[in-house]
Scaffold this motif. Structure first.
Motif, PDB file in Angstrom:
ATOM      1  N   HIS A  35       0.840  -1.205   0.000  1.00 36.30           N
ATOM      2  CA  HIS A  35       0.000   0.000   0.000  1.00 36.30           C
ATOM      3  C   HIS A  35       0.872   1.251   0.000  1.00 36.30           C
ATOM      4  O   HIS A  35       2.103   1.154   0.059  1.00 36.30           O
ATOM      5  N   GLU A  36       0.224   2.406  -0.052  1.00 40.00           N
ATOM      6  CA  GLU A  36       0.963   3.624  -0.377  1.00 40.00           C
ATOM      7  C   GLU A  36       1.839   4.176   0.749  1.00 40.00           C
ATOM      8  O   GLU A  36       2.787   4.903   0.483  1.00 40.00           O
ATOM      9  N   VAL A  37       1.557   3.808   2.008  1.00 38.54           N
ATOM     10  CA  VAL A  37       2.257   4.482   3.108  1.00 38.54           C
ATOM     11  C   VAL A  37       3.617   3.867   3.419  1.00 38.54           C
ATOM     12  O   VAL A  37       4.578   4.582   3.692  1.00 38.54           O
ATOM     13  N   THR A  38       3.707   2.553   3.365  1.00 30.46           N
ATOM     14  CA  THR A  38       4.958   1.915   3.793  1.00 30.46           C
ATOM     15  C   THR A  38       5.828   1.443   2.627  1.00 30.46           C
ATOM     16  O   THR A  38       6.801   0.730   2.830  1.00 30.46           O
ATOM     17  N   SER A  39       5.470   1.838   1.403  1.00 30.46           N
ATOM     18  CA  SER A  39       6.249   1.335   0.270  1.00 30.46           C
ATOM     19  C   SER A  39       7.106   2.346  -0.492  1.00 30.46           C
ATOM     20  O   SER A  39       8.048   1.925  -1.172  1.00 30.46           O
ATOM     21  N   PRO A  40       6.853   3.668  -0.426  1.00 28.86           N
ATOM     22  CA  PRO A  40       7.626   4.545  -1.317  1.00 28.86           C
ATOM     23  C   PRO A  40       9.133   4.444  -1.110  1.00 28.86           C
ATOM     24  O   PRO A  40       9.890   4.393  -2.085  1.00 28.86           O
ATOM     25  N   GLN A  41       9.547   4.346   0.165  1.00 29.79           N
ATOM     26  CA  GLN A  41      10.989   4.274   0.437  1.00 29.79           C
ATOM     27  C   GLN A  41      11.579   2.960  -0.047  1.00 29.79           C
ATOM     28  O   GLN A  41      12.766   2.893  -0.380  1.00 29.79           O
ATOM     29  N   ALA A  42      10.760   1.928  -0.096  1.00 30.69           N
ATOM     30  CA  ALA A  42      11.247   0.625  -0.582  1.00 30.69           C
ATOM     31  C   ALA A  42      11.497   0.688  -2.086  1.00 30.69           C
ATOM     32  O   ALA A  42      12.534   0.230  -2.575  1.00 30.69           O
ATOM     33  N   LEU A  46      15.012   0.348  -4.359  1.00 27.21           N
ATOM     34  CA  LEU A  46      15.230  -0.487  -5.556  1.00 27.21           C
ATOM     35  C   LEU A  46      15.814   0.349  -6.681  1.00 27.21           C
ATOM     36  O   LEU A  46      16.759  -0.061  -7.361  1.00 27.21           O
ATOM     37  N   ARG A  47      15.229   1.520  -6.863  1.00 27.36           N
ATOM     38  CA  ARG A  47      15.708   2.391  -7.958  1.00 27.36           C
ATOM     39  C   ARG A  47      17.171   2.757  -7.755  1.00 27.36           C
ATOM     40  O   ARG A  47      17.973   2.671  -8.684  1.00 27.36           O
ATOM     41  N   LEU A  48      17.497   3.134  -6.503  1.00 26.89           N
ATOM     42  CA  LEU A  48      18.875   3.556  -6.230  1.00 26.89           C
ATOM     43  C   LEU A  48      19.861   2.431  -6.500  1.00 26.89           C
ATOM     44  O   LEU A  48      20.969   2.664  -6.970  1.00 26.89           O
ATOM     45  N   ALA A  49      19.443   1.200  -6.197  1.00 26.16           N
ATOM     46  CA  ALA A  49      20.350   0.068  -6.366  1.00 26.16           C
ATOM     47  C   ALA A  49      20.214  -0.562  -7.758  1.00 26.16           C
ATOM     48  O   ALA A  49      20.928  -1.517  -8.079  1.00 26.16           O
ATOM     49  N   GLY A  50      19.283  -0.046  -8.553  1.00 27.60           N
ATOM     50  CA  GLY A  50      19.076  -0.600  -9.891  1.00 27.60           C
ATOM     51  C   GLY A  50      18.548  -2.028  -9.878  1.00 27.60           C
ATOM     52  O   GLY A  50      18.882  -2.842 -10.721  1.00 27.60           O
ATOM     53  N   ARG A  51      17.714  -2.338  -8.877  1.00 24.73           N
ATOM     54  CA  ARG A  51      17.182  -3.705  -8.772  1.00 24.73           C
ATOM     55  C   ARG A  51      15.740  -3.770  -9.263  1.00 24.73           C
ATOM     56  O   ARG A  51      14.950  -2.900  -8.943  1.00 24.73           O
ATOM     57  N   ILE A 147       5.404  -6.519   7.964  1.00 26.20           N
ATOM     58  CA  ILE A 147       6.845  -6.274   7.867  1.00 26.20           C
ATOM     59  C   ILE A 147       7.091  -4.766   7.758  1.00 26.20           C
ATOM     60  O   ILE A 147       6.177  -4.012   7.450  1.00 26.20           O
ATOM     61  N   GLY A 148       8.319  -4.370   8.017  1.00 23.39           N
ATOM     62  CA  GLY A 148       8.684  -2.967   7.871  1.00 23.39           C
ATOM     63  C   GLY A 148       9.067  -2.662   6.429  1.00 23.39           C
ATOM     64  O   GLY A 148       9.128  -3.557   5.586  1.00 23.39           O
ATOM     65  N   THR A 149       9.348  -1.384   6.188  1.00 26.23           N
ATOM     66  CA  THR A 149       9.629  -0.958   4.812  1.00 26.23           C
ATOM     67  C   THR A 149      10.907  -1.576   4.247  1.00 26.23           C
ATOM     68  O   THR A 149      10.963  -1.923   3.068  1.00 26.23           O
ATOM     69  N   SER A 150      11.941  -1.740   5.086  1.00 20.55           N
ATOM     70  CA  SER A 150      13.173  -2.366   4.585  1.00 20.55           C
ATOM     71  C   SER A 150      12.896  -3.787   4.135  1.00 20.55           C
ATOM     72  O   SER A 150      13.458  -4.268   3.152  1.00 20.55           O
ATOM     73  N   GLU A 151      12.003  -4.457   4.873  1.00 19.25           N
ATOM     74  CA  GLU A 151      11.644  -5.822   4.487  1.00 19.25           C
ATOM     75  C   GLU A 151      10.761  -5.831   3.236  1.00 19.25           C
ATOM     76  O   GLU A 151      10.833  -6.754   2.433  1.00 19.25           O
ATOM     77  N   VAL A 152       9.942  -4.798   3.074  1.00 19.74           N
ATOM     78  CA  VAL A 152       9.160  -4.674   1.836  1.00 19.74           C
ATOM     79  C   VAL A 152      10.127  -4.643   0.660  1.00 19.74           C
ATOM     80  O   VAL A 152       9.963  -5.359  -0.335  1.00 19.74           O
ATOM     81  N   GLU A 153      11.168  -3.846   0.815  1.00 16.98           N
ATOM     82  CA  GLU A 153      12.170  -3.748  -0.258  1.00 16.98           C
ATOM     83  C   GLU A 153      12.858  -5.102  -0.482  1.00 16.98           C
ATOM     84  O   GLU A 153      13.076  -5.524  -1.620  1.00 16.98           O
ATOM     85  N   HIS A 154      13.134  -5.780   0.614  1.00 17.14           N
ATOM     86  CA  HIS A 154      13.791  -7.087   0.522  1.00 17.14           C
ATOM     87  C   HIS A 154      12.911  -8.089  -0.232  1.00 17.14           C
ATOM     88  O   HIS A 154      13.379  -8.843  -1.078  1.00 17.14           O
ATOM     89  N   VAL A 155      11.619  -8.075   0.075  1.00 23.12           N
ATOM     90  CA  VAL A 155      10.696  -9.003  -0.602  1.00 23.12           C
ATOM     91  C   VAL A 155      10.541  -8.610  -2.066  1.00 23.12           C
ATOM     92  O   VAL A 155      10.537  -9.469  -2.954  1.00 23.12           O
ATOM     93  N   LEU A 156      10.439  -7.330  -2.331  1.00 24.47           N
ATOM     94  CA  LEU A 156      10.326  -6.904  -3.731  1.00 24.47           C
ATOM     95  C   LEU A 156      11.530  -7.399  -4.534  1.00 24.47           C
ATOM     96  O   LEU A 156      11.393  -7.914  -5.634  1.00 24.47           O
ATOM     97  N   ALA A 157      12.713  -7.266  -3.942  1.00 26.22           N
ATOM     98  CA  ALA A 157      13.940  -7.596  -4.674  1.00 26.22           C
ATOM     99  C   ALA A 157      14.200  -9.093  -4.752  1.00 26.22           C
ATOM    100  O   ALA A 157      14.786  -9.574  -5.724  1.00 26.22           O
TER     101      ALA A 157
END
Ligand code: SF4
Lengths: 468, 201
Positions: A35-42, A46-51, A147-157
């Motif tokens: 959803h929109e609140v806990t995902s923008p930073q994730a 991804l963008r910063l790391a090119g993933r 999960i927290g936002t860092s984990e959102v990023e981890h799952v996305l990647a």
């Protein structure tokens, strides 16, 4: 340990990708809700790391927390920050190839309502979301947690999470519950018994006759609040009711695939010999319709009770109670049924499903909302709203004096304009009575939909058993 | 993420149980799309009144604690919402270590992803440190992750337990995602097997 495993053990075992010597596991994630609140930073990460997103087809994005619930909301979001967040979700979904259910889509709603509704939630899955009430999906026998936002990023990647296994806890509700007692009363009573940290480090399996006899909607209400008891997740073993609920959903497996899936789902039962690290047993007959009086979900009492004295608790809880009562503007010894309310909020991922709205309509039965009281209903999804309109419930509720709104999280957390004013007192079907949760200095009493409906008529907290 | 190094700092006590993440960072600050800048809003509704004025007797508003880097709090710290904005706000304020008798699960995990060390000690140890923290800038508490100790100003040391993997990630400032991507062949294999064993997914 085949033959002696809990439901949690089984789902866990089927998702371990890798286990390190120290027990740290890489767990595969079948479904990721965003959803929109806990995902923008994730996504930014991804963008910063090119993933890229590893499995975009397993990921679903929906805005729910920030969006207005006014009927004319398609004119756009006034609040700039909220608008930016929702726009960011849409852009991120598009850029990364993720399914996006936007505000104009009738399927849009609270993430934990639309997952099951669309059949994205299925037994035996691992499901995560950057939201603590992800536990809701456990009602299907899916291992689901926030999960927290860092984990959102981890799952996305990676489509995995780094996890250590939790302990097993069994919560059994024996026998049947009495009149006027709903799934909400059961789940609040459990937290009242175990405390908000009582299940920390555990995954709860809810079982017993009272749980089995609940509908899928009721089971979702129970699992939804597992997190309020500190649990990592809540689970209920899938049965015929579960399969029937899932069968007709748009994203459920079809025909032969469904039969194949079902033969697997049927194995998702705790073995007879399995051991739990902790067991809590409650007699269904001991559970009453309850309300919360304080600012923690563990501050639960039967509606027949009195506001407690801080001295009834030992330190440091007694200090917390003193603070709570001051915040809530309550005097010890007051009858709970004497507490007058200004607002009724019916909705949230705890109680925003069609069955909840039917229950509200059933209790109202020709009654009107007390003049001057603010009463709002926010369906959990566009489809719940449409269904209620089709069944004539919406019309009945509107005639009774309820404000009939569009789907979203709304006053459950008040990120959009639906908030309590300072000092305003609300009977709410949501899940958190924390200080400031529904609006700064707002006062929340958590109740079931039936109790909320009764309170809307009388203007005070009301025992639904004595209401007709 | 930076390596977590041992440090000594000023500790601030909040002897309240069940401090939830709604308290740590209220919802109106979740609308950001960044991780930074949340420190000014930490504990906002406890720190500022309805008109936005500082509530002088709230502990984080006291001059002695402006540079606090260790927070000592009551039982079940960080319960409620999964918002990672809570550790972001703590970190942005300058808090690098939180000490309590217990933590809520998601918050506990979120700390490690942001270089904050959550330390669980028993009630007597926490109470003792809270008393020390009452002395403000006159008392410095030492946090040593390598040795797994918290040392009070009078030299009393308390040992704490920590998951070895989490410890290593903090000490070395490791990037979880990179670590996992190093195991991508396992993920590929799992997915291939899954397609056969659970084809409906
Ligand atoms: S309805 Fe409330 S609890 Fe549920 S997801 Fe929305 S904000 Fe969270």
């Amino acid at each position: 340990m085949t033959g002696r495993r809990t439901l949690y053990d089984k789902i866990w075992d089927d998702h371990v990708v890798h286990e390190a010597a120290d027990g740290t596991c890489l767990l595969y994630i079948d479904r990721h809700l965003v959803h929109e609140v806990t995902s923008p930073q994730a996504f930014e990460g991804l963008r910063l790391a090119g993933r890229p997103v590893r499995a975009p087809e397993k990921t679903i994005a929906v805005p729910d927390h920030n969006i207005p619930t006014d009927v004319d909301r398609d004119k756009g979001i006034e609040n700039e920050e909220s608008r930016i967040q929702v726009d960011a979700l849409r852009t991120n979904a598009r850029d990364f190839g993720i399914v996006y259910v936007g505000v104009g889509d009738i399927r849009q709603g609270i993430v934990h309502i639309i997952g099951p509704e669309q059949g994205w939630t299925q037994p035996g899955m691992t499901i995560v979301c950057g939201d603590s009430h992800t536990a809701t999906h456990g009602a299907f026998g899916a291992l689901a947690h926030g999960i927290g936002t860092s984990e959102v990023e981890h799952v996305l990647a990676t489509q995995t999470l780094i996890q250590k296994k939790s302990k097993n806890m069994k919560v059994e509700i024996r026998g049947s519950v009495g009149e006027g007692v709903t799934a909400k009363d059961i789940t609040l009573s459990i937290i009242g018994e175990t405390g908000t940290a009582g299940a920390t480090g555990h995954v709860i399996e809810y079982c017993g006759e009272a749980i089995q006899s609940l509908s899928m909607e009721g089971r979702m209400t129970v699992c939804n609040m597992a997190i309020e008891g500190g649990a990592r997740a809540g689970l209920i073993a899938p049965d015929e009711k579960t399969f029937e609920y899932v069968r007709s959903r748009p994203h459920a497996p079809k025909a032969g695939a469904f039969e194949l899936a079902m033969s697997y789902w049927k194995t998702l039962q705790t073995d007879q010999e399995a051991r739990f690290d902790r067991t809590v047993t409650i007699e269904g007959s001991q559970i009453s319709p309850v309300v919360t009086w304080g600012t923690s979900p563990e501050d639960v009492l039967p509606i027949t009770g009195l506001v407690p004295h801080p001295e009834e608790f030992s330190s440091p809880k007694s200090d917390a109670v003193r603070r709570s009562l001051q915040y809530m503007g309550l005097e010890p010894g007051t009858k709970l049924t004497d507490i007058e309310i200004d607002t009724v909020f019916i909705g949230s991922c705890t109680n925003g499903r069609i069955e909840d709205l039917r229950e509200v309509a059933r209790i109202l039965d020709g009654h009107k909302v007390k003049p001057g009281l603010r009463a709002m209903i926010v369906p959990g999804s566009g489809l719940v709203r449409a269904q209620a309109e089709q069944e004539g419930i919406a019309q009945q509720l509107i005639e009774a004096g309820f404000d009939w709104r569009m789907a979203g999280c709304s006053m459950c957390l008040g990120m959009n304009p639906d908030q309590l004013a300072p000092g305003e007192r609300c009977a709410s079907t949501s899940n958190r009575n924390f200080e400031g949760r529904q609006g700064r200095d707002g006062r929340t009493h958590l109740v079931s939909p039936a109790m909320a409906a009764a309170a809307a008529v009388t203007g005070r907290l009301t025992d639904v058993r004595h209401f007709s | 993420m930076d390596n977590f190094e041992s440090f000594s700092g000023i500790a601030v006590a909040m002897p309240l149980v069940n401090i939830d993440t709604d308290m740590i960072i209220p919802k109106q600050f979740l609308k950001t799309i960044k991780r930074t800048g949340l420190g000014v809003s930490l504990f906002y509704e406890m720190r500022f009144d309805l008109d936005g004025n500082k509530i002088e007797d709230f502990v984080l508003n006291k001059p002695a604690y402006q540079n606090a880097s260790i927070l000592i709090a009551g039982d079940n710290f960080g319960c409620g919402s999964s918002r990672e904005h809570a550790p972001w706000a703590l970190l942005d304020f300058g808090i690098r270590c939180v000490i309590s008798t217990s933590f809520a699960d998601i918050f506990y995990n979120n700390c490690f992803k942001n270089g904050i060390l959550p330390v669980t000690l028993n009630k007597d140890q926490v109470d003792g440190l809270m008393e020390d923290a009452g002395k403000g800038t006159n008392a410095r508490v030492e946090v040593n992750l390598e040795e797994q100790t918290i040392t009070a100003p009078d030299g009393r040391a308390s040992c704490f337990e920590i998951d070895p993997f989490k410890k290593r990630c903090l000490l070395e400032g490791l990037d979880d995602i990179a670590l996992t991507l190093a195991k991508v062949s396992h993920i590929d294999k799992f997915e291939a097997e899954n397609t056969l064993s659970r084809p409906w997914l």
